[in-house]
Design an enzyme around this catalytic site. Structure first.
Site, PDB file in Angstrom:
ATOM      1  CE  LYS A 147      -1.006  -0.119   5.188  1.00  9.25           C
ATOM      2  NZ  LYS A 147      -0.785   0.079   6.438  1.00  9.25           N
ATOM      3  NE  ARG A 149      -5.736   1.442  12.132  1.00  7.82           N
ATOM      4  CZ  ARG A 149      -4.895   1.348  11.709  1.00  7.82           C
ATOM      5  NH1 ARG A 149      -4.231   2.564  11.908  1.00  7.82           N
ATOM      6  NH2 ARG A 149      -4.986   0.032  11.191  1.00  7.82           N
ATOM      7  CE1 TYR A 175      13.561  32.236   1.968  1.00  4.22           C
ATOM      8  CE2 TYR A 175      14.090  30.012   1.715  1.00  4.22           C
ATOM      9  CZ  TYR A 175      13.612  31.452   0.612  1.00  4.22           C
ATOM     10  OH  TYR A 175      13.303  31.216  -0.357  1.00  4.22           O
ATOM     11  CG  MET A 210       9.858  23.669  -2.373  1.00  7.33           C
ATOM     12  SD  MET A 210       8.561  24.477  -3.104  1.00  7.33           S
ATOM     13  CE  MET A 210       7.070  24.773  -2.071  1.00  7.33           C
TER      14      MET A 210
END
Length: 357
Positions: A34, A128, A252, A301
């Site tokens: 998965k 769950r 930054y 990023m």
């Protein structure tokens, strides 16, 4: 190409599947594939999983992808179907479903023309999905009344099998194993952690996910501790190198300040690639030329900064983010997360390179 590459080693995956089957003994391995094979890429890993007897996925979309790629083995929907119309697709594609609530049972009862295989999910303490253990006898009786369904058995899921204290897992197993099985039904309980640590829970079918890809689910251990090999290596390269004087800032927010004169490398790696943004400056290490160096300042990023100090390196030198002897489990711990997220959160930007040995 941008020099951020996830290298997928098929030989490592074959080794892991065979090793886990050996550990499982007489239990059959359901290879869990998965979440795009835990971020490794379904299409990339399938050639190494031809020996898998069956597969497990989360949802029907993932199952259909496997069928489109030519997978013939049984595929189980670990969360079952989300609407009754999916049952027709399950029949058409020969998909096995897990049934974990009365609504799903009702969908099966309302459509007796659909003949398919199914597991009944028992909630043994995860709270769950699944019928509660005290409801098991009633749920089994309701399931057996559906003669058009081929019931494979009972499944459950451990909540704490990856933790050092397994008392809760033992309570879950005692509750689950005490449920009387109808003739011909099987049990399926062990995830990666239980497969590696709780051999008495292997039962008939085990379903490793993380371990299959060469990552340990237990804190403080690595894949190598369990005889497994890392399937993914995430590699980048140095884009540029600056010399910072003592007291100079970088990145930054001027989030890094050199305590002494040294070299600062910029590498291709960012949160746009799925790497964690909120890491502590200096806490996470990458490997360059066989040595470990810290990521400093803020992950942006597209780029991250590596403090080389007084050491030499060159533009274009390879940077191992994790894998290839630099354990993803250790990097995940340094980043304040778990191995699962290090691979599953990767975006499509890193290129994939498939190797075999």
């Amino acid at each position: 190409m941008r020099p951020l590459v996830k290298v997928i080693d098929l030989s490592a995956l074959r080794h892991n599947l065979a090793h886990l089957q050996t550990i499982a003994g007489n239990a059959q391995v359901m290879a869990v594939i998965k979440a795009n094979a835990y971020g490794h890429g379904v299409e990339a890993v399938l050639p190494a999983l031809s020996e898998a007897k069956q597969f497990g996925v989360a949802c029907i979309e993932e199952a259909l992808e496997l069928r489109a790629l030519g997978v013939k083995q049984p595929i189980t929907l670990l969360e079952g179907v989300f609407s009754p119309d999916e049952l027709a697709v399950c029949v058409r594609e020969a998909l096995t479903v897990i049934v974990h609530n009365q609504t799903q049972l009702a969908w099966l009862a309302e459509q007796p023309q659909y003949h398919l295989s199914a597991w009944l999910k028992i909630d043994s303490g995860m709270s769950r999905l699944g019928f509660q253990a005290r409801e098991a006898a009633e749920a089994i009786a309701a399931a057996q009344a559906l003669k058009h369904i081929d019931w494979l058995g009972l499944a459950t899921h451990f909540a704490c099998a990856d933790e050092p204290d397994n008392d809760y897992s033992e309570q879950q197993w005692a509750q689950f194993s005490a449920i009387a099985l109808p003739s011909g039904w099987q049990r399926c309980a062990a995830n990666s952690a239980a497969l590696l640590r709780l051999p008495h829970t292997h039962a008939d079918v085990v379903r490793p996910g993380l371990a299959l890809y060469g990552m340990s689910p237990m804190a403080g251990t690595t894949a190598a501790d369990h005889g497994l090999r890392a399937v993914m290596t995430l590699r980048s390269k140095i884009l540029t190198i600056r010399t910072l004087q003592a007291g100079e800032y970088a990145g930054y927010g001027c989030a890094f300040r050199a305590s002494k004169t040294g070299r600062l490398a910029t590498i291709a790696l960012g949160y746009g690639d799925g790497f964690p943004r909120k890491i502590t400056s200096g806490a996470v290490f990458v490997r360059i030329n066989g040595q470990l160096y810290p990521l400093v300042g803020r992950v942006t990023m597209d780029m991250a900064l590596v403090w080389l100090g007084e050491d030499q390196a060159a533009v274009g030198d390879e940077v191992v983010i994790f894998g290839d002897g630099h354990a993803v489990e250790a990097v995940a711990e340094q980043a304040g997360t778990i191995p699962y997220t290090m691979t599953t959160m990767l975006t499509s930007r890193p290129h994939t390179e498939v190797v075999d040995g």
